[in-house]
Design a protein around this motif. Sequence first.
Motif, PDB file in Angstrom:
ATOM      1  N   ALA A 151     101.885 -17.610 -85.181  1.00 44.02           N
ATOM      2  CA  ALA A 151     100.949 -16.578 -85.653  1.00 44.02           C
ATOM      3  C   ALA A 151      99.905 -16.316 -84.577  1.00 44.02           C
ATOM      4  O   ALA A 151      99.535 -17.208 -83.826  1.00 44.02           O
ATOM      5  CB  ALA A 151     100.272 -17.031 -86.936  1.00 44.02           C
ATOM      6  N   VAL A 152      99.458 -15.076 -84.503  1.00 42.67           N
ATOM      7  CA  VAL A 152      98.406 -14.686 -83.561  1.00 42.67           C
ATOM      8  C   VAL A 152      97.273 -14.072 -84.382  1.00 42.67           C
ATOM      9  O   VAL A 152      97.235 -12.867 -84.589  1.00 42.67           O
ATOM     10  CB  VAL A 152      98.934 -13.677 -82.517  1.00 42.67           C
ATOM     11  CG1 VAL A 152      97.857 -13.336 -81.498  1.00 42.67           C
ATOM     12  CG2 VAL A 152     100.171 -14.214 -81.811  1.00 42.67           C
ATOM     13  N   PRO A 170     101.317 -20.409 -78.322  1.00 48.57           N
ATOM     14  CA  PRO A 170     102.776 -20.500 -78.403  1.00 48.57           C
ATOM     15  C   PRO A 170     103.475 -19.146 -78.530  1.00 48.57           C
ATOM     16  O   PRO A 170     104.572 -18.978 -78.006  1.00 48.57           O
ATOM     17  CB  PRO A 170     103.012 -21.369 -79.641  1.00 48.57           C
ATOM     18  CG  PRO A 170     101.786 -22.216 -79.725  1.00 48.57           C
ATOM     19  CD  PRO A 170     100.664 -21.314 -79.279  1.00 48.57           C
ATOM     20  N   ALA A 171     102.861 -18.182 -79.204  1.00 48.30           N
ATOM     21  CA  ALA A 171     103.478 -16.871 -79.357  1.00 48.30           C
ATOM     22  C   ALA A 171     103.730 -16.205 -78.008  1.00 48.30           C
ATOM     23  O   ALA A 171     104.667 -15.419 -77.858  1.00 48.30           O
ATOM     24  CB  ALA A 171     102.607 -15.971 -80.234  1.00 48.30           C
ATOM     25  N   VAL A 172     102.911 -16.524 -77.011  1.00 46.64           N
ATOM     26  CA  VAL A 172     103.089 -15.999 -75.654  1.00 46.64           C
ATOM     27  C   VAL A 172     103.877 -16.989 -74.801  1.00 46.64           C
ATOM     28  O   VAL A 172     104.854 -16.638 -74.147  1.00 46.64           O
ATOM     29  CB  VAL A 172     101.723 -15.687 -74.994  1.00 46.64           C
ATOM     30  CG1 VAL A 172     101.892 -15.278 -73.533  1.00 46.64           C
ATOM     31  CG2 VAL A 172     100.984 -14.604 -75.772  1.00 46.64           C
ATOM     32  N   ALA A 173     103.444 -18.233 -74.801  1.00 47.09           N
ATOM     33  CA  ALA A 173     104.042 -19.243 -73.929  1.00 47.09           C
ATOM     34  C   ALA A 173     105.525 -19.464 -74.207  1.00 47.09           C
ATOM     35  O   ALA A 173     106.282 -19.805 -73.294  1.00 47.09           O
ATOM     36  CB  ALA A 173     103.287 -20.562 -74.069  1.00 47.09           C
ATOM     37  N   GLY A 229     101.850 -10.266 -81.519  1.00 49.95           N
ATOM     38  CA  GLY A 229     102.947 -11.094 -81.992  1.00 49.95           C
ATOM     39  C   GLY A 229     103.926 -11.317 -80.870  1.00 49.95           C
ATOM     40  O   GLY A 229     104.076 -10.483 -79.987  1.00 49.95           O
ATOM     41  N   GLY A 230     104.577 -12.447 -80.901  1.00 51.74           N
ATOM     42  CA  GLY A 230     105.574 -12.779 -79.883  1.00 51.74           C
ATOM     43  C   GLY A 230     106.565 -13.737 -80.497  1.00 51.74           C
ATOM     44  O   GLY A 230     107.120 -13.460 -81.558  1.00 51.74           O
ATOM     45  N   TRP A 231     106.760 -14.882 -79.832  1.00 48.74           N
ATOM     46  CA  TRP A 231     107.648 -15.907 -80.380  1.00 48.74           C
ATOM     47  C   TRP A 231     107.139 -16.337 -81.748  1.00 48.74           C
ATOM     48  O   TRP A 231     105.933 -16.444 -81.975  1.00 48.74           O
ATOM     49  CB  TRP A 231     107.686 -17.121 -79.441  1.00 48.74           C
ATOM     50  CG  TRP A 231     108.362 -18.282 -80.083  1.00 48.74           C
ATOM     51  CD1 TRP A 231     109.696 -18.545 -80.100  1.00 48.74           C
ATOM     52  CD2 TRP A 231     107.747 -19.322 -80.849  1.00 48.74           C
ATOM     53  NE1 TRP A 231     109.944 -19.685 -80.825  1.00 48.74           N
ATOM     54  CE2 TRP A 231     108.758 -20.184 -81.296  1.00 48.74           C
ATOM     55  CE3 TRP A 231     106.431 -19.607 -81.212  1.00 48.74           C
ATOM     56  CZ2 TRP A 231     108.501 -21.301 -82.075  1.00 48.74           C
ATOM     57  CZ3 TRP A 231     106.173 -20.716 -81.985  1.00 48.74           C
ATOM     58  CH2 TRP A 231     107.202 -21.560 -82.404  1.00 48.74           C
ATOM     59  N   ARG A 232     108.093 -16.578 -82.660  1.00 47.32           N
ATOM     60  CA  ARG A 232     107.764 -17.086 -84.000  1.00 47.32           C
ATOM     61  C   ARG A 232     108.775 -18.150 -84.390  1.00 47.32           C
ATOM     62  O   ARG A 232     109.954 -18.038 -84.063  1.00 47.32           O
ATOM     63  CB  ARG A 232     107.846 -15.969 -85.040  1.00 47.32           C
ATOM     64  CG  ARG A 232     106.892 -14.834 -84.812  1.00 47.32           C
ATOM     65  CD  ARG A 232     107.118 -13.745 -85.840  1.00 47.32           C
ATOM     66  NE  ARG A 232     106.297 -12.603 -85.518  1.00 47.32           N
ATOM     67  CZ  ARG A 232     106.660 -11.348 -85.734  1.00 47.32           C
ATOM     68  NH1 ARG A 232     107.821 -11.064 -86.285  1.00 47.32           N
ATOM     69  NH2 ARG A 232     105.850 -10.365 -85.416  1.00 47.32           N
TER      70      ARG A 232
END
Length: 181
Positions: A37-38, A50-53, A81-84
């Motif tokens: 979550a961002v 983590p959503a970016v990394a 939002g990115g990785w989930r």
Amino acid sequence: MTDGMTYRERARTAAHPTGRVASSPVVRHALGRAHGAVPDPVTVFDDETPAVANLDPELLRALRRAATDAADDGVEFFVNGGWRSPEYQEQLLRGAVSKYGSEEEAARWVATPETSAHVLGDAVDIGRLDARAWLSEHGARYGLCQIYRNEPWHYELRPDAVENGCPPMYPDPSHDPRMRR
């Protein structure tokens, strides 16, 4: 700018001219804050989120190269939002079913954990209208393409776009054959 560097300076130090990203290695599927979550938008250079990394390394390199060049035009990229994790994607899907009233309607906006490009780290949601407008105009140069007409914030890496331009967009995710796995 808590580190005293401007956005442009961070952009220049994070993406080398060779296209190699200056960051420490990350574990792609490590669970982080709220499973990806961002709550507040972060820059594409935030290796602590983590959503970016946990984005696919090629997607992240392309995104950072684009953000570096966009900074020259006074445009900053922020990630909404990115990785989930699969668990977080499932939570988003349940929320969409509740909001839209059916799984069929929810599928126009949120993929299942089994089909989501976000769960694989292959998709990023870009905030701010100016950044999305910049990517709409220049993204193909980096292989960054808007995939769904109804989601102007959702971008994925399409390396062939560098030479051939972005492929036609699907009206929404329910038309994407990848969603029918």
